[in-house]
Structures are given as structure tokens and as C-alpha cells.
Design a protein around this motif. Structure first.
Motif, mmCIF file in Angstrom:
data_model
loop_
_atom_site.group_PDB
_atom_site.id
_atom_site.type_symbol
_atom_site.label_atom_id
_atom_site.label_comp_id
_atom_site.label_asym_id
_atom_site.label_seq_id
_atom_site.Cartn_x
_atom_site.Cartn_y
_atom_site.Cartn_z
ATOM 1 N N PRO A 33 10.849 -5.065 -5.034
ATOM 2 C CA PRO A 33 10.160 -3.806 -5.309
ATOM 3 C C PRO A 33 10.325 -2.797 -4.180
ATOM 4 C CG PRO A 33 8.579 -5.468 -4.619
ATOM 5 C CD PRO A 33 9.929 -6.134 -4.613
ATOM 6 N N VAL A 34 10.663 -1.582 -4.539
ATOM 7 C CA VAL A 34 10.746 -0.473 -3.596
ATOM 8 C C VAL A 34 9.780 0.600 -4.083
ATOM 9 C CG1 VAL A 34 12.211 1.303 -2.574
ATOM 10 C CG2 VAL A 34 13.150 -0.975 -3.044
ATOM 11 N N ALA A 35 8.841 1.011 -3.239
ATOM 12 C CA ALA A 35 7.805 1.969 -3.637
ATOM 13 C C ALA A 35 8.281 3.406 -3.463
ATOM 14 C CB ALA A 35 6.546 1.739 -2.817
ATOM 15 N N THR A 36 7.988 4.242 -4.459
ATOM 16 C CA THR A 36 8.239 5.677 -4.341
ATOM 17 C C THR A 36 6.980 6.416 -3.881
ATOM 18 O OG1 THR A 36 7.762 5.941 -6.692
ATOM 19 C CG2 THR A 36 10.063 5.679 -6.058
ATOM 20 N N VAL A 37 5.813 5.818 -4.139
ATOM 21 C CA VAL A 37 4.545 6.262 -3.561
ATOM 22 C C VAL A 37 3.760 5.002 -3.228
ATOM 23 C CG1 VAL A 37 4.507 8.353 -5.001
ATOM 24 C CG2 VAL A 37 3.158 6.362 -5.681
ATOM 25 N N GLN A 38 2.817 5.116 -2.310
ATOM 26 C CA GLN A 38 1.882 4.027 -2.040
ATOM 27 C C GLN A 38 0.481 4.623 -2.073
ATOM 28 O OE1 GLN A 38 2.411 0.446 -1.554
ATOM 29 N NE2 GLN A 38 0.309 0.873 -2.180
ATOM 30 N N PHE A 39 -0.071 4.667 -3.294
ATOM 31 C CA PHE A 39 -1.365 5.305 -3.499
ATOM 32 C C PHE A 39 -2.480 4.261 -3.585
ATOM 33 C CE2 PHE A 39 0.465 9.283 -5.816
ATOM 34 C CZ PHE A 39 0.846 9.804 -4.592
ATOM 35 N N SER A 40 -3.693 4.732 -3.393
ATOM 36 C CA SER A 40 -4.858 3.866 -3.564
ATOM 37 C C SER A 40 -5.023 3.465 -5.026
ATOM 38 C CB SER A 40 -6.118 4.587 -3.086
ATOM 39 O OG SER A 40 -6.260 5.849 -3.756
ATOM 40 N N ASN A 41 -4.731 4.377 -5.942
ATOM 41 C CA ASN A 41 -4.930 4.183 -7.385
ATOM 42 C C ASN A 41 -4.052 5.188 -8.123
ATOM 43 O OD1 ASN A 41 -7.476 5.743 -6.097
ATOM 44 N ND2 ASN A 41 -6.834 6.767 -7.984
ATOM 45 N N HIS A 42 -3.932 5.016 -9.443
ATOM 46 C CA HIS A 42 -3.096 5.958 -10.186
ATOM 47 C C HIS A 42 -3.804 7.310 -10.319
ATOM 48 C CE1 HIS A 42 -5.304 5.820 -14.009
ATOM 49 N NE2 HIS A 42 -5.298 4.501 -13.979
ATOM 50 N N THR A 43 -3.013 8.338 -10.588
ATOM 51 C CA THR A 43 -3.513 9.709 -10.538
ATOM 52 C C THR A 43 -4.415 10.064 -11.718
ATOM 53 O OG1 THR A 43 -1.507 10.502 -11.631
ATOM 54 C CG2 THR A 43 -1.516 10.464 -9.209
#
Length: 283
Positions: A33-43
Motif C-alpha cells: 500500500p502506498v498512501a496518497t493522503v494520510q487522514f484521520s477519517n474520510h472527508t
């Protein structure tokens, strides 16, 4: 089997790689897996925290994998939401690098653009990126009904018009198309369908329509179909297995009254799907 999955990542909940990776692992797939964002939760929650990665960040990670020999024996590159040209370029560069080391690898793209109820909810830059540059490079795409029409400039509605739209999509480059969330006016009441098409034919499957919406189910669908189809080369079998697994996941999530997918609790449905929904050939 090995998949390079370049998608968003969240700590809380299940979308992007946070939805796709575990089901793939549960069916025996090695996932990078390669992340394009690393967010707390989905938008969809309206607020979130965490960084967006740049295209250069993604490119650096993929190059590091390449330097370890990790792009050899890759079976597929999988991508989901693409936030702009920078990320899109990095993903296309990754596809090129993977195919250099693994010529038989496929690129599976979920062309995230919007849906019939809310319309297109990505910037014009992303619309052009997906339609004009990404889809022509893909071997497999997994649009919903709205996205299929947007990509091809058509209006898929009936089975016949949907098949014509699929042909138009395949003429752009992808050899395989999975249409998710297909709602034809002449379908059985209270149902929803998915349709898979290759050069060998087209198949449709119908399930009950559960009266709720949950984020991440499309990411699971794209991941499982990619893996099953890449493994067997049989679109009808991949469609039936994916449908069984995703419906069981949604059924469990709906029964729990949960806002987030019950991804872990439904794990047996990925490994041992109950093939109760027939994939019927329509062409």
C-alpha cells in the motif's frame, strides 16, 4: 500474487487503502500500500486532519520499492481517487515502472468522479486527468453508472445503452470494464446490479438494494474484482465472488446500524464467499 495499491489512507474507518488492503490480504494477496493522503477519517464527516502527499512523495516511495526489487512479479497496480495532476502523474509513472519489471501486470483504475445523485464532485483538473490521461492507460476500470457515462459522453440507462457505453469505454483503452451500482429502470424492484464486460462477453449480477449508503464499498469492490479477475481470468467468476463478498459486508454493516464498514467482522465473506448471486451472461 502481489498488488501495488496507490490510494488514500485513513486511521479511523475504511476507505481507499484502509478498505482495500485487508480484504485482499484475507484472500491471500501480498499488498504493497502506498498512501496518497494520510487522514484521520474520510472527508464525508465534514472535517478531518492529516497530510496530503505530493506526487513526488508517492514517486519516491514507489522508487524505494523498486530499489528493493519489489516491483518484480507484481500482478496489478490498483488506484482509486486521484486528487490532481501531480498524483495522477505519479500513479502513471508507477504503472510504467511496474510494467517494465512485470510485463504481464495490469493497471486497474477506479475512476472516482462522482455519482448520479450528487453529480461530478471533483475539480475540472481531475475530470480531465481521469478521462483523457488515466482511463486510456488502464487495463481494467471500475466506474459506477454515472462515471461510465461521464467518461464516454454517453447516457447508460437500459441494458442495451449500458453495453454500448461499455463498448465506448473499451474503445478508449481498457480491455475490461466493471460497472458498479447499475440501476436500470427495467430491473426487478428493490434490486441493484453490477455488470462486467471483456472482449469475450458481458455478465450481469443482481442483489437486493440495501437502503443505506456507506463509504468505502466501492474501494472493496474494485480491489476484490481486480484480484479475482487477475487470478482466474474469468470475469463471470470474479463478478460472482466479488458480489457475494461485498453484499455480505454491506449486509453486516447495515444490520449493525454502522456508519463505517464492518470490514474485519465480515472477513470470512472474502475468504469463503457464499456464491448465491448468479452472474448471468447478457452478451
Amino acid at each position: 500474487m502481489r498488488i501495488l495499491s496507490i490510494q488514500s489512507s485513513v486511521a479511523y474507518g475504511h476507505v481507499g487503502n484502509s478498505a482495500a488492503v485487508f480484504p485482499l490480504q484475507r484472500i491471500g494477496i501480498e499488498v504493497m500500500p502506498v498512501a496518497t493522503v494520510q487522514f484521520s477519517n474520510h472527508t464525508g464527516y465534514g472535517s478531518w486532519r492529516g497530510p496530503m502527499m505530493s506526487g513526488e512523495d508517492v514517486r519516491e516511495i514507489v522508487m524505494g520499492i523498486e530499489e528493493r526489487g519489489g516491483l518484480a512479479e507484481v500482478d496489478a497496480v490498483l488506484s482509486g481517487y486521484q486528487g490532481g495532476d501531480s498524483i495522477g502523474d505519479a500513479i502513471l509513472d508507477a504503472v510504467e515502472r511496474v510494467k517494465h519489471h512485470s510485463p504481464e501486470a495490469i493497471y486497474a483504475c477506479d475512476p472516482v468522479l462522482g455519482n448520479a445523485k450528487s453529480g461530478c464532485h471533483v475539480a475540472p483538473e481531475v475530470q480531465n486527468l481521469i478521462r483523457d490521461r488515466v482511463v486510456p492507460r488502464a487495463d481494467l476500470i471500475t466506474p459506477n453508472q454515472f462515471e461510465l457515462g461521464f467518461i464516454t459522453g454517453t447516457s447508460p440507462d437500459t441494458l442495451e445503452s449500458t453495453l454500448a457505453s461499455v463498448d465506448a469505454a473499451r474503445a478508449l483503452g481498457p480491455s475490461t470494464v466493471l460497472v458498479t451500482s447499475l440501476e436500470r429502470p427495467d430491473r426487478a424492484e428493490g434490486t441493484i446490479e453490477m455488470l462486467a464486460a471483456t472482449g469475450e462477453g458481458a455478465w450481469i449480477v443482481s442483489t437486493p438494494l440495501l437502503p443505506f449508503k456507506v463509504n468505502g464499498s466501492g474501494d472493496v469492490t474494485a480491489a476484490l474484482f481486480t484480484a479475482h479477475f487477475r487470478r482466474s481470468g474469468d470475469a463471470a467468476d470474479a463478478l460472482a465472488r466479488t458480489t457475494a463478498s461485498v453484499f455480505a459486508l454491506l449486509e453486516r454493516t447495515y444490520a449493525a446500524g454502522a456508519r463505517e464498514l464492518r470490514l474485519v467482522e465480515a472477513q470470512e465473506a472474502y475468504a469463503h464467499p457464499d456464491l448465491r448471486f448468479e452472474a448471468r451472461q447478457v452478451r
